[in-house]
Motif scaffolding. Structure first.
Motif, PDB file in Angstrom:
ATOM      1  N   VAL A  24       0.833  -1.207   0.000  1.00 46.96           N
ATOM      2  CA  VAL A  24       0.000   0.000   0.000  1.00 46.96           C
ATOM      3  C   VAL A  24       0.862   1.249   0.000  1.00 46.96           C
ATOM      4  CG1 VAL A  24      -1.709   1.317   1.302  1.00 46.96           C
ATOM      5  CG2 VAL A  24      -1.958  -1.162   1.080  1.00 46.96           C
ATOM      6  N   SER A  25       1.980   1.208   0.723  1.00 47.18           N
ATOM      7  CA  SER A  25       2.871   2.360   0.766  1.00 47.18           C
ATOM      8  C   SER A  25       3.427   2.677  -0.617  1.00 47.18           C
ATOM      9  CB  SER A  25       4.023   2.095   1.744  1.00 47.18           C
ATOM     10  OG  SER A  25       4.944   3.159   1.757  1.00 47.18           O
ATOM     11  N   LEU A  26       3.785   1.638  -1.367  1.00 41.48           N
ATOM     12  CA  LEU A  26       4.359   1.844  -2.693  1.00 41.48           C
ATOM     13  C   LEU A  26       3.300   2.095  -3.757  1.00 41.48           C
ATOM     14  CD1 LEU A  26       7.018   1.838  -4.331  1.00 41.48           C
ATOM     15  CD2 LEU A  26       6.652  -0.606  -4.725  1.00 41.48           C
ATOM     16  N   LEU A  27       2.140   1.441  -3.608  1.00 37.13           N
ATOM     17  CA  LEU A  27       1.086   1.493  -4.629  1.00 37.13           C
ATOM     18  C   LEU A  27      -0.235   1.943  -3.995  1.00 37.13           C
ATOM     19  CD1 LEU A  27       1.961  -1.925  -6.310  1.00 37.13           C
ATOM     20  CD2 LEU A  27       2.599   0.358  -7.141  1.00 37.13           C
ATOM     21  N   PRO A  28      -0.305   3.175  -3.519  1.00 36.00           N
ATOM     22  CA  PRO A  28      -1.483   3.622  -2.763  1.00 36.00           C
ATOM     23  C   PRO A  28      -2.764   3.707  -3.574  1.00 36.00           C
ATOM     24  CG  PRO A  28      -0.029   5.474  -3.209  1.00 36.00           C
ATOM     25  CD  PRO A  28       0.718   4.240  -3.609  1.00 36.00           C
ATOM     26  N   ALA A  29      -2.670   3.752  -4.902  1.00 38.04           N
ATOM     27  CA  ALA A  29      -3.874   3.869  -5.731  1.00 38.04           C
ATOM     28  C   ALA A  29      -4.549   2.524  -5.981  1.00 38.04           C
ATOM     29  CB  ALA A  29      -3.530   4.520  -7.071  1.00 38.04           C
ATOM     30  N   GLU A  30      -3.869   1.433  -5.634  1.00 38.14           N
ATOM     31  CA  GLU A  30      -4.397   0.101  -5.930  1.00 38.14           C
ATOM     32  C   GLU A  30      -5.400  -0.367  -4.875  1.00 38.14           C
ATOM     33  OE1 GLU A  30      -3.821  -1.538  -8.652  1.00 38.14           O
ATOM     34  OE2 GLU A  30      -2.158  -0.343  -9.459  1.00 38.14           O
ATOM     35  N   ASP A  31      -6.340  -1.202  -5.305  1.00 38.44           N
ATOM     36  CA  ASP A  31      -7.248  -1.893  -4.387  1.00 38.44           C
ATOM     37  C   ASP A  31      -6.663  -3.268  -4.072  1.00 38.44           C
ATOM     38  OD1 ASP A  31      -9.074   0.212  -4.482  1.00 38.44           O
ATOM     39  OD2 ASP A  31     -10.171  -0.663  -6.163  1.00 38.44           O
ATOM     40  N   ARG A 227      -2.861   1.161 -11.683  1.00 41.33           N
ATOM     41  CA  ARG A 227      -3.916   2.176 -11.643  1.00 41.33           C
ATOM     42  C   ARG A 227      -3.295   3.569 -11.670  1.00 41.33           C
ATOM     43  NH1 ARG A 227      -9.504   0.588  -9.004  1.00 41.33           N
ATOM     44  NH2 ARG A 227      -9.914   2.477 -10.190  1.00 41.33           N
ATOM     45  N   GLU A 228      -4.053   4.506 -12.229  1.00 41.85           N
ATOM     46  CA  GLU A 228      -3.570   5.876 -12.279  1.00 41.85           C
ATOM     47  C   GLU A 228      -3.545   6.470 -10.885  1.00 41.85           C
ATOM     48  OE1 GLU A 228      -5.875   8.130 -15.010  1.00 41.85           O
ATOM     49  OE2 GLU A 228      -5.375   6.867 -16.744  1.00 41.85           O
ATOM     50  N   GLU A 229      -2.557   7.319 -10.644  1.00 40.42           N
ATOM     51  CA  GLU A 229      -2.431   7.978  -9.345  1.00 40.42           C
ATOM     52  C   GLU A 229      -3.538   9.010  -9.171  1.00 40.42           C
ATOM     53  OE1 GLU A 229       1.465   9.509  -8.928  1.00 40.42           O
ATOM     54  OE2 GLU A 229       2.448   7.562  -9.231  1.00 40.42           O
ATOM     55  N   GLY A 230      -3.701   9.464  -7.931  1.00 39.09           N
ATOM     56  CA  GLY A 230      -4.715  10.473  -7.664  1.00 39.09           C
ATOM     57  C   GLY A 230      -5.932   9.937  -6.947  1.00 39.09           C
ATOM     58  N   ARG A 231      -5.922   8.648  -6.630  1.00 40.69           N
ATOM     59  CA  ARG A 231      -7.005   8.044  -5.861  1.00 40.69           C
ATOM     60  C   ARG A 231      -6.397   7.284  -4.696  1.00 40.69           C
ATOM     61  NH1 ARG A 231      -8.166   2.568  -6.432  1.00 40.69           N
ATOM     62  NH2 ARG A 231     -10.395   2.920  -6.189  1.00 40.69           N
ATOM     63  N   ARG A 232      -7.216   7.004  -3.710  1.00 44.10           N
ATOM     64  CA  ARG A 232      -6.784   6.190  -2.571  1.00 44.10           C
ATOM     65  C   ARG A 232      -7.458   4.838  -2.675  1.00 44.10           C
ATOM     66  NH1 ARG A 232      -2.304   6.305   0.518  1.00 44.10           N
ATOM     67  NH2 ARG A 232      -2.597   4.960   2.321  1.00 44.10           N
ATOM     68  N   GLY A 233      -6.669   3.812  -2.761  1.00 42.12           N
ATOM     69  CA  GLY A 233      -7.213   2.471  -2.912  1.00 42.12           C
ATOM     70  C   GLY A 233      -7.885   1.961  -1.650  1.00 42.12           C
ATOM     71  N   THR A 234      -8.524   0.816  -1.773  1.00 40.81           N
ATOM     72  CA  THR A 234      -9.237   0.195  -0.662  1.00 40.81           C
ATOM     73  C   THR A 234      -8.603  -1.144  -0.309  1.00 40.81           C
ATOM     74  OG1 THR A 234     -10.769  -0.945  -2.146  1.00 40.81           O
ATOM     75  CG2 THR A 234     -11.391   1.284  -1.402  1.00 40.81           C
ATOM     76  N   ILE A 235      -8.941  -1.631   0.884  1.00 43.29           N
ATOM     77  CA  ILE A 235      -8.513  -2.958   1.331  1.00 43.29           C
ATOM     78  C   ILE A 235      -9.752  -3.724   1.773  1.00 43.29           C
ATOM     79  CG2 ILE A 235      -7.104  -4.302   2.930  1.00 43.29           C
ATOM     80  CD1 ILE A 235      -5.371  -1.787   3.321  1.00 43.29           C
TER      81      ILE A 235
END
Length: 256
Positions: A24-31, A227-235
């Motif tokens: 998540v730290s490296l890829l914060p936009a991913e779900d 995924r494109e940056e600019g969003r916060r992913g979910t878990i």
């Protein structure tokens, strides 16, 4: 494969949460979908055949749920099942774990490196090949510590009992100074401070989570699937445990 598909993260229990934090730290936009197979834990005391079957069953479920990649956030599951799973899912990245032996060995001039892991990881052919590769570069000492998994699964990461256990285990290898410790199980980073206290403040500690996160990023970049940056992913938190508080413990460890 679509960019908006989630990434599956699998572990036998709560240990993979330490890897999830790096992802998540490296890829914060991913779900992400995190699944801990607590009903069958600990994997470290099971046979390779059992571990492979359990891991494959859960990866099959994640694939059916539509993930675009799976991270085996468990050294034991990686050793037993990563290669056959990659053959099974050739179009989907299967990212495994490996004890961070290489950076530990390369950190000094013939260092003495203690590798802490489960019995299953230490007896696997994969780890034997890794030891053979670096045996001339330093002294590598295997230290099985399976009970750490149970401490973490209970959420017991600062107890006197844990310290006594670590002191007992390190007493078997501390007759000669230790330069580095490799955390060869994803549960172990949660008790890193306790391990540092017992091993000594001058001892360097290594784990493989950051490298695993970078490898996932590299594979998804190759597939143009980030995924494109600019969003916060979910878990999404999932478990095979019937303990109603299990997910709460997972979230507690994630927040540490």
């Amino acid at each position: 494969m679509k960019r908006e598909q989630p990434i599956g993260v699998f572990d036998s229990g709560l240990g993979g949460v330490s890897v999830l934090r790096e992802l998540v730290s490296l890829l914060p936009a991913e779900d992400f979908i995190y699944f801990g197979d607590a009903a069958h834990a600990p994997y470290g005391e099971r046979s390779e055949r059992e571990i492979r079957a359990l891991t494959t069953a859960q990866v099959d479920r994640m694939a059916a749920a539509g993930v675009k990649a799976v991270v085996l956030a468990c050294n034991t599951a990686t050793s037993a099942a990563c290669a056959p799973l990659r053959r099974r899912y050739r179009g989907m990245p299967i990212i495994g774990m490996e004890p961070a032996l290489k950076p530990a060995i390369l950190s000094g001039n013939r260092p003495r490196v203690v590798v802490m892991a489960t019995h299953a990881t230490l007896r696997q052919k994969k780890f034997a090949r890794l030891m053979e590769r670096f045996k001339e570069a330093g002294e590598i000492v295997k230290l099985p510590c399976p009970e750490i998994v149970e401490f973490v699964e209970r959420g017991e990461i600062h107890s006197d009992a844990l310290m006594r256990y670590l002191e007992e285990r390190f007493s078997s290898v501390s007759n000669v100074p230790v330069d580095c410790v490799v955390l060869g199980c994803t549960h172990f980073p949660f008790v890193r401070d306790a391990i540092q206290a017992v091993a000594g403040q001058s001892v360097q500690i290594f784990d493989g989570a950051a490298g695993t996160a970078r490898e996932l990023e590299r594979r998804l970049q190759e597939l143009d699937a980030l995924r494109e940056e600019g969003r916060r992913g979910t878990i999404a938190w999932l478990s095979s445990s019937d303990d109603p508080h299990y997910i709460e413990r997972a979230k507690m460890l994630y927040a540490l």
